[in-house]
Design an enzyme around this catalytic site. Structure first.
Site, PDB file in Angstrom:
ATOM      1  N   LYS A   1      -6.081  12.482  31.512  1.00 40.61           N
ATOM      2  CA  LYS A   1      -7.119  12.827  32.457  1.00 40.61           C
ATOM      3  C   LYS A   1      -8.272  11.708  32.642  1.00 40.61           C
ATOM      4  O   LYS A   1      -8.802  11.447  33.701  1.00 40.61           O
ATOM      5  CB  LYS A   1      -7.957  14.232  32.069  1.00 40.61           C
TER       6      LYS A   1
ATOM      7  N   ARG B   1      -3.458   6.745  20.401  1.00 36.98           N
ATOM      8  CA  ARG B   1      -4.363   6.388  21.137  1.00 36.98           C
ATOM      9  C   ARG B   1      -5.511   5.640  20.392  1.00 36.98           C
ATOM     10  O   ARG B   1      -5.950   5.981  19.268  1.00 36.98           O
ATOM     11  CB  ARG B   1      -5.032   7.418  21.949  1.00 36.98           C
TER      12      ARG B   1
ATOM     13  N   ARG C   1     -13.561  23.934  30.900  1.00 34.62           N
ATOM     14  CA  ARG C   1     -12.655  24.261  29.777  1.00 34.62           C
ATOM     15  C   ARG C   1     -12.433  25.783  29.571  1.00 34.62           C
ATOM     16  O   ARG C   1     -11.617  26.218  28.723  1.00 34.62           O
ATOM     17  CB  ARG C   1     -12.931  23.574  28.436  1.00 34.62           C
TER      18      ARG C   1
ATOM     19  N   ARG D   1     -10.028   8.114  17.509  1.00 31.90           N
ATOM     20  CA  ARG D   1     -10.997   9.436  17.601  1.00 31.90           C
ATOM     21  C   ARG D   1     -10.592  10.147  16.417  1.00 31.90           C
ATOM     22  O   ARG D   1      -9.399  10.321  15.885  1.00 31.90           O
ATOM     23  CB  ARG D   1     -10.519   9.871  18.827  1.00 31.90           C
TER      24      ARG D   1
ATOM     25  N   ARG E   1      -6.338  21.419  19.073  1.00 29.70           N
ATOM     26  CA  ARG E   1      -6.691  21.213  20.607  1.00 29.70           C
ATOM     27  C   ARG E   1      -5.742  21.601  21.412  1.00 29.70           C
ATOM     28  O   ARG E   1      -6.076  22.295  22.527  1.00 29.70           O
ATOM     29  CB  ARG E   1      -6.927  19.642  20.741  1.00 29.70           C
TER      30      ARG E   1
HETATM   31  P1  AMP Z   1     -11.894  15.464  25.322  1.00 28.88           P
HETATM   32  O1  AMP Z   1     -12.236  13.910  25.174  1.00 28.88           O
HETATM   33  O2  AMP Z   1     -12.186  15.562  26.504  1.00 28.88           O
HETATM   34  O3  AMP Z   1     -10.792  15.554  24.869  1.00 28.88           O
HETATM   35  O4  AMP Z   1     -12.942  15.969  24.506  1.00 28.88           O
HETATM   36  C1  AMP Z   1     -13.025  16.027  22.967  1.00 28.88           C
HETATM   37  C2  AMP Z   1     -13.570  17.225  22.390  1.00 28.88           C
HETATM   38  O5  AMP Z   1     -15.030  17.428  22.773  1.00 28.88           O
HETATM   39  C3  AMP Z   1     -12.957  18.438  22.520  1.00 28.88           C
HETATM   40  O6  AMP Z   1     -11.880  18.762  21.679  1.00 28.88           O
HETATM   41  C4  AMP Z   1     -14.161  19.457  22.528  1.00 28.88           C
HETATM   42  O7  AMP Z   1     -14.413  19.791  20.997  1.00 28.88           O
HETATM   43  C5  AMP Z   1     -15.307  18.741  23.090  1.00 28.88           C
HETATM   44  N1  AMP Z   1     -15.453  19.005  24.452  1.00 28.88           N
HETATM   45  C6  AMP Z   1     -15.371  18.288  25.710  1.00 28.88           C
HETATM   46  N2  AMP Z   1     -15.573  18.722  26.771  1.00 28.88           N
HETATM   47  C7  AMP Z   1     -15.929  19.977  26.494  1.00 28.88           C
HETATM   48  C8  AMP Z   1     -15.937  21.076  27.243  1.00 28.88           C
HETATM   49  N3  AMP Z   1     -16.003  21.170  28.506  1.00 28.88           N
HETATM   50  N4  AMP Z   1     -16.301  22.426  26.394  1.00 28.88           N
HETATM   51  C9  AMP Z   1     -16.361  22.421  25.271  1.00 28.88           C
HETATM   52  N5  AMP Z   1     -15.912  21.361  24.363  1.00 28.88           N
HETATM   53  C10 AMP Z   1     -15.549  20.293  24.986  1.00 28.88           C
END
Ligand code: AMP
Length: 222
Positions: free
Chosen positions: A18, A132, A93, A165, A176
């Protein structure tokens, strides 16, 4: 001529690509890329109040509370750069976030024009995420085998040392994926019922998937 804003939601499991695709689409359409994950990681890196609130949830692979992410999104949406529209990456989400986004956009006389689901099977996702590496400075993303940086583990764009990360370790990745299935996958039906969901196969080079996304968005009524 007045052009209406374009608002696009990218949906898909963690590791579906994404972030990469959102960046390309936002550039192609001249709109803002809004990654709540990147915004949260910036807050964590700066040790802001919001970052401190979010960090433990992120490191466990859990969702940060809707209210905390909502505050951050609101600020972004009201910024000048968001006035032509946004590609939302990692938001919404949960059903509550989807409703909040609808409400915030309605206040701006806008709505989600299209939601695109990037489909990648589970077995592919774990390998993608464990390999990654990302740049903490400019957020560029690499993969140790599929898209390795040219000079060791340094960012090709800005030379900063790349990092893995904290939430890209296997145990956290499994959590996740579980959270995605429980809380986020139901949003596919939410946008499908509205007739604005498009689905693309996320297996392929970033360029090929970008092409599929653009094709899928051709029929979008603005
Ligand atoms: P991502 O980089 O989108 O995979 O996000 C990394 C982490 O940030 C996720 O596993 C959540 O802990 C937090 N996170 C990101 N976006 C959201 C969201 N819209 N709602 C809640 N937690 C989020």
């Amino acid at each position: 001529m007045v052009t209406r804003a374009l608002d696009v939601v990218l949906l898909g499991p963690p590791g579906a690509g994404k972030g990469t695709q959102a960046k390309r689409l936002a550039e192609a359409f001249g709109v803002l890329h809004v990654s709540t994950g990147d915004l949260l990681r910036d807050e964590v890196a700066r040790s802001s109040g919001l970052g401190l609130e979010a960090k433990a949830f992120m490191n466990r692979g859990e969702l940060v509370p809707d209210e905390v992410v909502g505050r951050m999104l609101l600020k972004r949406l009201h910024s000048q750069q968001a006035s032509l529209g946004c590609v939302y990456d990692g938001y919404p989400r949960t059903a509550q976030q989807a409703h909040l986004l609808d409400g915030l956009l309605a206040e701006l006389n806008r709505r989600i024009d299209v939601a695109v689901f990037i489909d990648v099977p589970d077995e592919e996702l774990v390998g993608r995420m464990t390999g990654r590496r990302s740049c903490p400075s400019c957020n560029a993303v690499y993969h140790l085998t599929a898209h390795p940086p040219k000079g060791g583990e340094k960012c090709d764009a800005c030379g900063t040392s790349l990092v893995q990360r904290e939430d890209d370790h296997e145990g956290v990745i499994r959590e996740r994926l579980r959270v995605y299935k429980e809380a986020t996958a139901p949003l596919l039906d939410f946008y499908r019922a509205r007739g604005i969901l498009r689905e693309v196969n996320g297996i392929g080079t970033p360029g090929a998937v970008h092409g599929l996304l653009r094709d899928g968005m051709r029929s979008v009524k603005k």
